[in-house]
Scaffold this active site. Structure first.
Site, PDB file in Angstrom:
ATOM      1  N   ASN A   9       0.872  -1.183   0.000  1.00 18.65           N
ATOM      2  CA  ASN A   9       0.000   0.000   0.000  1.00 18.65           C
ATOM      3  C   ASN A   9       0.906   1.228   0.000  1.00 18.65           C
ATOM      4  O   ASN A   9       1.484   1.569   1.031  1.00 18.65           O
ATOM      5  CB  ASN A   9      -0.900  -0.037   1.239  1.00 18.65           C
ATOM      6  CG  ASN A   9      -1.739   1.225   1.387  1.00 18.65           C
ATOM      7  OD1 ASN A   9      -1.792   2.057   0.468  1.00 18.65           O
ATOM      8  ND2 ASN A   9      -2.396   1.370   2.529  1.00 18.65           N
ATOM      9  N   TRP A  10       1.017   1.853  -1.151  1.00 23.00           N
ATOM     10  CA  TRP A  10       1.961   2.979  -1.282  1.00 23.00           C
ATOM     11  C   TRP A  10       1.394   4.262  -0.682  1.00 23.00           C
ATOM     12  O   TRP A  10       2.097   5.281  -0.618  1.00 23.00           O
ATOM     13  CB  TRP A  10       2.318   3.206  -2.757  1.00 23.00           C
ATOM     14  CG  TRP A  10       3.061   2.058  -3.395  1.00 23.00           C
ATOM     15  CD1 TRP A  10       3.405   0.862  -2.804  1.00 23.00           C
ATOM     16  CD2 TRP A  10       3.546   1.986  -4.734  1.00 23.00           C
ATOM     17  NE1 TRP A  10       4.061   0.064  -3.706  1.00 23.00           N
ATOM     18  CE2 TRP A  10       4.172   0.734  -4.897  1.00 23.00           C
ATOM     19  CE3 TRP A  10       3.519   2.872  -5.823  1.00 23.00           C
ATOM     20  CZ2 TRP A  10       4.759   0.334  -6.101  1.00 23.00           C
ATOM     21  CZ3 TRP A  10       4.100   2.480  -7.021  1.00 23.00           C
ATOM     22  CH2 TRP A  10       4.713   1.220  -7.152  1.00 23.00           C
ATOM     23  N   LYS A  11       0.117   4.249  -0.298  1.00 22.21           N
ATOM     24  CA  LYS A  11      -0.537   5.427   0.291  1.00 22.21           C
ATOM     25  C   LYS A  11      -0.341   6.652  -0.616  1.00 22.21           C
ATOM     26  O   LYS A  11      -0.282   6.497  -1.836  1.00 22.21           O
ATOM     27  CB  LYS A  11      -0.036   5.653   1.726  1.00 22.21           C
ATOM     28  CG  LYS A  11      -0.168   4.360   2.569  1.00 22.21           C
ATOM     29  CD  LYS A  11       0.002   4.553   4.041  1.00 22.21           C
ATOM     30  CE  LYS A  11      -0.158   3.215   4.759  1.00 22.21           C
ATOM     31  NZ  LYS A  11      -0.061   3.318   6.220  1.00 22.21           N
ATOM     32  N   HIS A  95      -9.440   1.219   4.994  1.00 20.72           N
ATOM     33  CA  HIS A  95      -8.165   1.407   5.697  1.00 20.72           C
ATOM     34  C   HIS A  95      -8.388   2.331   6.892  1.00 20.72           C
ATOM     35  O   HIS A  95      -9.198   3.264   6.813  1.00 20.72           O
ATOM     36  CB  HIS A  95      -7.123   1.998   4.743  1.00 20.72           C
ATOM     37  CG  HIS A  95      -5.743   1.953   5.315  1.00 20.72           C
ATOM     38  ND1 HIS A  95      -5.307   2.880   6.238  1.00 20.72           N
ATOM     39  CD2 HIS A  95      -4.733   1.071   5.140  1.00 20.72           C
ATOM     40  CE1 HIS A  95      -4.062   2.557   6.599  1.00 20.72           C
ATOM     41  NE2 HIS A  95      -3.697   1.474   5.944  1.00 20.72           N
ATOM     42  N   GLU A  97      -6.785   4.728   7.986  1.00 18.29           N
ATOM     43  CA  GLU A  97      -6.582   6.154   7.671  1.00 18.29           C
ATOM     44  C   GLU A  97      -7.848   6.738   7.049  1.00 18.29           C
ATOM     45  O   GLU A  97      -8.201   7.889   7.304  1.00 18.29           O
ATOM     46  CB  GLU A  97      -5.357   6.309   6.760  1.00 18.29           C
ATOM     47  CG  GLU A  97      -4.071   6.062   7.546  1.00 18.29           C
ATOM     48  CD  GLU A  97      -2.909   5.515   6.722  1.00 18.29           C
ATOM     49  OE1 GLU A  97      -2.948   5.569   5.479  1.00 18.29           O
ATOM     50  OE2 GLU A  97      -1.947   5.016   7.356  1.00 18.29           O
ATOM     51  N   GLU A 167      -5.118  -4.707  10.727  1.00 20.37           N
ATOM     52  CA  GLU A 167      -4.104  -3.670  10.914  1.00 20.37           C
ATOM     53  C   GLU A 167      -4.366  -2.936  12.218  1.00 20.37           C
ATOM     54  O   GLU A 167      -5.195  -2.010  12.255  1.00 20.37           O
ATOM     55  CB  GLU A 167      -4.150  -2.670   9.754  1.00 20.37           C
ATOM     56  CG  GLU A 167      -3.862  -3.275   8.396  1.00 20.37           C
ATOM     57  CD  GLU A 167      -3.303  -2.241   7.422  1.00 20.37           C
ATOM     58  OE1 GLU A 167      -2.298  -2.553   6.781  1.00 20.37           O
ATOM     59  OE2 GLU A 167      -3.837  -1.115   7.325  1.00 20.37           O
ATOM     60  N   GLY A 173       2.773   2.529  10.729  1.00 19.93           N
ATOM     61  CA  GLY A 173       3.711   3.631  10.545  1.00 19.93           C
ATOM     62  C   GLY A 173       4.439   4.036  11.816  1.00 19.93           C
ATOM     63  O   GLY A 173       5.090   5.077  11.869  1.00 19.93           O
ATOM     64  N   SER A 213       3.711  -1.934  10.319  1.00 16.19           N
ATOM     65  CA  SER A 213       5.164  -2.018  10.496  1.00 16.19           C
ATOM     66  C   SER A 213       5.730  -3.398  10.160  1.00 16.19           C
ATOM     67  O   SER A 213       6.688  -3.849  10.787  1.00 16.19           O
ATOM     68  CB  SER A 213       5.555  -1.595  11.918  1.00 16.19           C
ATOM     69  OG  SER A 213       5.149  -0.245  12.143  1.00 16.19           O
ATOM     70  N   GLY A 234       3.031  -1.031   4.267  1.00 19.67           N
ATOM     71  CA  GLY A 234       3.079   0.399   3.968  1.00 19.67           C
ATOM     72  C   GLY A 234       4.514   0.833   3.686  1.00 19.67           C
ATOM     73  O   GLY A 234       5.039   0.656   2.590  1.00 19.67           O
ATOM     74  N   GLY A 235       5.170   1.392   4.699  1.00 21.36           N
ATOM     75  CA  GLY A 235       6.515   1.951   4.541  1.00 21.36           C
ATOM     76  C   GLY A 235       7.502   1.038   3.818  1.00 21.36           C
ATOM     77  O   GLY A 235       8.211   1.480   2.901  1.00 21.36           O
TER      78      GLY A 235
HETATM   79  P1  13P Z   1       3.194   0.548   7.674  1.00 23.26           P
HETATM   80  O1  13P Z   1       3.710  -0.749   7.080  1.00 23.26           O
HETATM   81  O2  13P Z   1       3.895   1.752   7.172  1.00 23.26           O
HETATM   82  O3  13P Z   1       3.079   0.464   9.159  1.00 23.26           O
HETATM   83  O4  13P Z   1       1.673   0.696   7.127  1.00 23.26           O
HETATM   84  C1  13P Z   1       0.818  -0.371   7.228  1.00 23.26           C
HETATM   85  C2  13P Z   1      -0.412  -0.062   6.459  1.00 23.26           C
HETATM   86  O5  13P Z   1      -1.173   0.813   6.848  1.00 23.26           O
HETATM   87  C3  13P Z   1      -0.660  -0.805   5.240  1.00 23.26           C
HETATM   88  O6  13P Z   1      -1.947  -0.560   4.758  1.00 23.26           O
END
Ligand code: 13P
Length: 253
Positions: A9-11, A95, A97, A167, A173, A213, A234-235
């Site tokens: 997920n590149w956000k 998600h 977010e 999640e 993050g 993470s 994510g990251g």
């Molecule tokens: P991180 O891997 O950056 O913690 O993000 C997880 C995430 O929200 C994937 O959708």
């Protein structure tokens, strides 16, 4: 045996040129068949570019959101058919977010799940508790309610196409990963909820990803848990080598 699924997920990251180079990096490192479902979810603006890069490879494309109507006066929104047009196979829905910052309730997520399925997209439905909810001992109630409401009125056949991503909000993050035991406990709980909503066949068929993470150094022990069937990254998905190392950790051969 459930096939592992690793999705990046590149956000809200990566311009078109950056997205192209990231997707190409992943593609080069994944030239060999992995036996893992690998999905890249760039922002809308880079979908076409990434779609072209991964065309004809084992890598599939996903979006990070979709609207619940098929067309109409919904300024700024994107429909399931528009995503299929770009050869998207998956879409991330609900998600945390989006739930926290854009007012997406489980009822809205449920409408999006139905629209995605009707539009031939495979939903990745995210659930997870906040730190306050965990500290208050509410993990079970919060996660069960999110699962039941987000997946209301979905048939057993449709449910088998859906992926759930657990999640925990406090792990996203933050560099603070759920321990394999903490994650496994909630994954087992989600599978139990599916067993109650449907039956054991459906509960055993649905893949449940962990997200929060996840990185090369902790992926293997998380993925070794019996009810963890993949990762939503994510990251670590913003670096091709880290992402591919996580895919390697998911290989079941
Ligand atoms: P991180 O891997 O950056 O913690 O993000 C997880 C995430 O929200 C994937 O959708």
């Amino acid at each position: 045996m459930r096939k592992a699924i690793i999705a990046g997920n590149w956000k809200m990251n990566k311009t078109i040129a950056e997205a192209q180079s990231l997707a190409e990096g992943v593609k080069i490192d994944l030239a060999e068949e992995t036996g893992v479902d690998v999905v890249l979810c760039p922002p809308f603006t880079a979908l076409k570019t990434v779609s072209d890069v991964v065309s004809g490879t084992q890598i599939k494309l996903g979006a990070q959101n979709v609207h619940f109507e098929q067309s109409g006066a919904y300024t700024g929104e994107v429909s399931p058919a528009m995503l299929r047009d770009l050869y998207c196979h998956y879409v991330i829905l609900g998600h945390s977010e989006r739930r926290a910052m854009f007012g997406e309730s489980s009822a809205i997520v449920n409408r999006k799940v139905k629209a995605a399925l009707a539009g031939n997209l495979l939903p990745i439905v995210c659930v997870g508790e906040t730190l306050e909810e965990r500290d208050a001992g509410q993990v079970e109630t919060v996660v069960e309610t999110q699962v039941r409401e987000s997946l209301a009125d979905i048939s057993a056949e449709e449910m088998k196409k859906i992926i759930i991503a657990y999640e925990p909000v406090w792990a996203i993050g933050t560099g603070r990963t759920a321990s394999p035991e903490q994650a496994q406990e909630v994954h087992a709980l989600i599978r139990d909820v599916l067993r109650k909503m449907y039956d054991d066949g459906v509960a055993q068929a649905v893949r449940i990803q962990y997200g929060g993470s996840m990185k090369p150094s902790n992926a293997a022990e998380l993925l070794a848990q019996p009810d963890i069937d993949g990762g939503l990254i994510g990251g670590a998905a913003l670096d091709p080598h880290s992402f591919v190392q996580i895919v390697a950790a998911a290989r079941q051969d």
